[in-house]
Design an enzyme around this catalytic site. Structure first.
Site, PDB file in Angstrom:
ATOM      1  N   THR A   5     -68.792  55.409 -24.946  1.00  0.00           N
ATOM      2  CA  THR A   5     -68.780  55.912 -26.299  1.00  0.00           C
ATOM      3  C   THR A   5     -69.004  57.422 -26.160  1.00  0.00           C
ATOM      4  O   THR A   5     -69.297  57.906 -25.086  1.00  0.00           O
ATOM      5  CB  THR A   5     -69.917  55.170 -27.033  1.00  0.00           C
ATOM      6  N   THR A   8     -66.070  55.442 -30.352  1.00  0.00           N
ATOM      7  CA  THR A   8     -65.935  54.671 -29.114  1.00  0.00           C
ATOM      8  C   THR A   8     -64.601  53.945 -29.020  1.00  0.00           C
ATOM      9  O   THR A   8     -63.980  53.629 -30.042  1.00  0.00           O
ATOM     10  CB  THR A   8     -67.067  53.625 -29.005  1.00  0.00           C
ATOM     11  N   ASN A  46     -65.010  51.416 -26.717  1.00  0.00           N
ATOM     12  CA  ASN A  46     -65.792  50.401 -26.002  1.00  0.00           C
ATOM     13  C   ASN A  46     -65.802  50.727 -24.510  1.00  0.00           C
ATOM     14  O   ASN A  46     -66.596  51.539 -24.093  1.00  0.00           O
ATOM     15  CB  ASN A  46     -65.313  48.982 -26.283  1.00  0.00           C
TER      16      ASN A  46
HETATM   17  N1  GLY Z   1     -68.881  49.475 -28.201  1.00  0.00           N
HETATM   18  C1  GLY Z   1     -70.256  49.719 -28.063  1.00  0.00           C
HETATM   19  C2  GLY Z   1     -71.009  49.678 -29.329  1.00  0.00           C
HETATM   20  O1  GLY Z   1     -70.421  49.816 -30.379  1.00  0.00           O
HETATM   21  O2  GLY Z   1     -72.213  49.482 -29.307  1.00  0.00           O
END
Ligand code: GLY
Length: 580
Positions: free
Chosen positions: A388, A406, A408
């Protein structure tokens, strides 16, 4: 170790002399400041401030630029959350542009015939992509609060994509690391690797070689530039409708994904009320569900408020022990209680109340770690993405932005949209693929975060603002790091507020993390061996880990101007002042 309520406020913002004597100092500005994870993008934001843009203009321009210069995390194909303190209005806003599951998504979509989770499907296929939110979110913020035109804030990103920029060491290394994934997608391969045509051989046959970008070589992304131009001309419709939507739908239809034009057209990024907490007389504003960031951060601050962690000492065994026991309690609730508020009732008020923290606090033993298995009702953990990215902005009008976005994983699922030049997220893996079963990181999540059509997966992103005792804006922070985001933000705040560290030292100090499951305490380098032995003696199982988080932070100064710190854990970041 507890202190009386009367002493709480006195401990806030400890000795200023202590701040001055520290070895590292924040970057200072007589006006605004932009801090992000990539230097060119921070420069874009600072230039926007110099042109008369406000904090939102600068944050949005920086975020679009990160979509070009930080392809591992900056994005058009992902999502995120934004916290905004509007200086002139003296009020806070929060924006939810988290990705959404497509209409045809189902709770069992990542299970194979044997009922087991297919990890590759959940993280590396087109099914792993949720409907992207970044473009809708960034444009919604800019349209509502920006001072410059959409074209003005998008132009720098377009130029960086079309003219290119020199590949910096971190990017070269990251592309090398991600090569197996990115090169398995023909579109991504053409975007991020050099495909050199060898001279035609005497026999008349040419050949091509794929090689890595070298540090200093120019990475041009003309397709991404064209996509950004479309967004610049048409706004969100340029991304969610028309040619780009057709291209994305065609890719999905061909490759077994679920997103179609209806899903794209239906995407919305709603404004929501920030989660509000208080800590030692300061106000903390952060992101509500579907991020767990704000609720869990406020719960942690409430749990820790009466402990005299300053007296116990920064990163002493006693301080770490107390923080970790609180972390485990807060993450227990995070995993079992939180989900998408559009589809269920979330007990935000109860979880963030001082009374609730009071009721839990007796579970924190001072002499001994409580094993996770002894904490009833546990439902282990969220995913632990480290890809992120967070940026913070301050402007001359006293506005602050904390913005976290992000894909991910690094480079999301590694699949790019043909002809459009951007990568897709694999945010569907933030849902619970199967209750009680570990995800890609060996972590397990609860029922409330199950996959459902239109639902937004639970996140840990925690863009956070702090107001001083007079209610004036003071600090903006946040971090990448998946489940470690919340504990990173917690420690930056405690270091700054309780331990008397300046902003740079507060960001630099070694971090620890615990999240109930697995039952272990992660430690960055820099926690002394003596301290580690004392923690082991209290029953903690220690895990020495690589750097956690990247808390790019800003502060407004009381007499005007600002401070900024780029977290050195990601060396490509930079704090760029609007003016020296
Ligand atoms: N993709 C990581 C989060 O949103 O926590």
């Amino acid at each position: 170790m507890a202190v009386s309520a009367a002493l709480l406020c006195l401990a806030v913002l400890a000795n200023p002399l202590q701040e001055q004597g520290q070895r590292v100092q924040p970057v200072a500005s007589s006006a605004g400041m932009v801090v992000s994870q990539e230097a060119l993008a921070s420069g874009v934001g600072a230039a926007i401030l110099r042109r008369g843009g406000n904090a939102i203009d600068a944050a949005v321009a920086t975020a679009f630029a990160l979509g070009v210069t930080l392809p591992q995390a900056g994005n058009l194909g992902g999502g995120g959350f934004l916290l905004f303190w509007h200086g002139p209005q003296r009020r806070a806003y929060a924006l939810n542009f988290r990705e959404r599951a497509p209409r045809r998504a189902t709770a069992q979509m990542f299970l194979n015939g044997a009922g087991d989770v297919d990890r590759a499907k959940a993280t590396r296929s087109l099914l792993s992509t949720a409907v992207p939110g970044s473009v809708a979110g960034l444009l919604a913020a800019q349209e509502r609060f920006g001072r410059l035109s959409r074209q003005e804030v998008l132009t720098p990103a377009i130029e960086l994509a079309e003219r290119g920029f020199p590949v910096y060491p971190e990017l070269a290394a990251s592309l090398r690391q991600a090569a197996p994934q990115l090169q398995s997608d023909p579109t991504a391969k053409r975007l991020f690797f050099r495909i050199d045509s060898a001279p035609v051989t005497p026999g008349g046959r040419g050949s091509t070689g794929v090689r890595f970008y070298r540090v200093g070589e120019i990475l041009r992304q003309p397709q991404l530039g064209a996509t950004l131009r479309l967004i610049s001309h048409q706004g969100a419709a340029g991304f969610y409708r028309g040619r780009l939507a057709q291209q994305l739908e065609a890719l999905m239809a061909k490759g077994g994904g679920l997103i179609d034009r209806k899903d794209l057209a239906a995407y919305t990024a709603p404004w929501v009320e920030p989660v509000r907490g208080s800590f030692r007389g300061l106000t903390v504003l952060s992101m509500p569900p579907p991020s767990s960031g704000g609720v869990t951060l406020v719960q942690l601050l409430n749990l820790l408020e009466p402990f005299d962690l300053a007296l116990a000492g920064l990163n002493s065994a006693s301080t770490i022990h107390t923080m970790v026991e609180a972390m485990n309690l807060a993450y227990r609730d995070r995993n079992s209680e939180l989900g998408d508020p559009d589809q269920m009732t979330i007990p935000v008020e109860r979880l963030t109340s001082k009374a609730y923290a009071e009721s839990l606090r007796p579970l924190i033993r001072s002499d001994r770690h409580t094993p996770s298995a002894q904490l009833a009702g546990l439902a282990p953990l969220p995913s632990n993405s480290t890809n992120t990215t967070h940026l913070s902005v301050a402007d001359r009008q006293g506005s602050l932005v904390a913005l976290t976005t992000t894909l991910n994983f690094a480079y999301g699922n590694g699949i790019a949209v043909p002809g459009a030049g951007f990568l897709l997220n694999n945010e569907m893996d933030d849902f619970t693929a199967k209750p009680g079963v570990a995800n890609a990181y060996g972590l397990v999540q609860g029922e409330r975060n199950a996959i459902a059509p239109g639902r937004r997966p639970l996140s840990s992103m925690a863009p956070t603002l702090v107001l001083n005792a007079e209610g004036s804006p003071w600090l903006a922070t946040g971090s990448p790091g998946g489940s470690r985001i919340i504990t990173t933000v917690l420690q930056v705040l405690l270091n700054r507020i309780l331990h008397g560290l300046n902003l740079a030292s507060a960001v630099l100090a070694p971090r620890v993390h615990s999240q109930l499951w697995p039952d272990q305490l992660s430690l960055e380098e820099g926690i002394s061996p003596d301290t580690q032995r004392l923690l082991e003696a209290r029953g903690h199982q220690l895990l020495r880990t690589a750097a956690m988080g990247s808390a790019n932070s800003v502060e407004l100064l009381p007499a005007g101007g600002s401070l900024g710190v780029a977290d050195p854990r990601r060396p490509e970041g930079a704090a760029v002042p609007e003016r020296p």
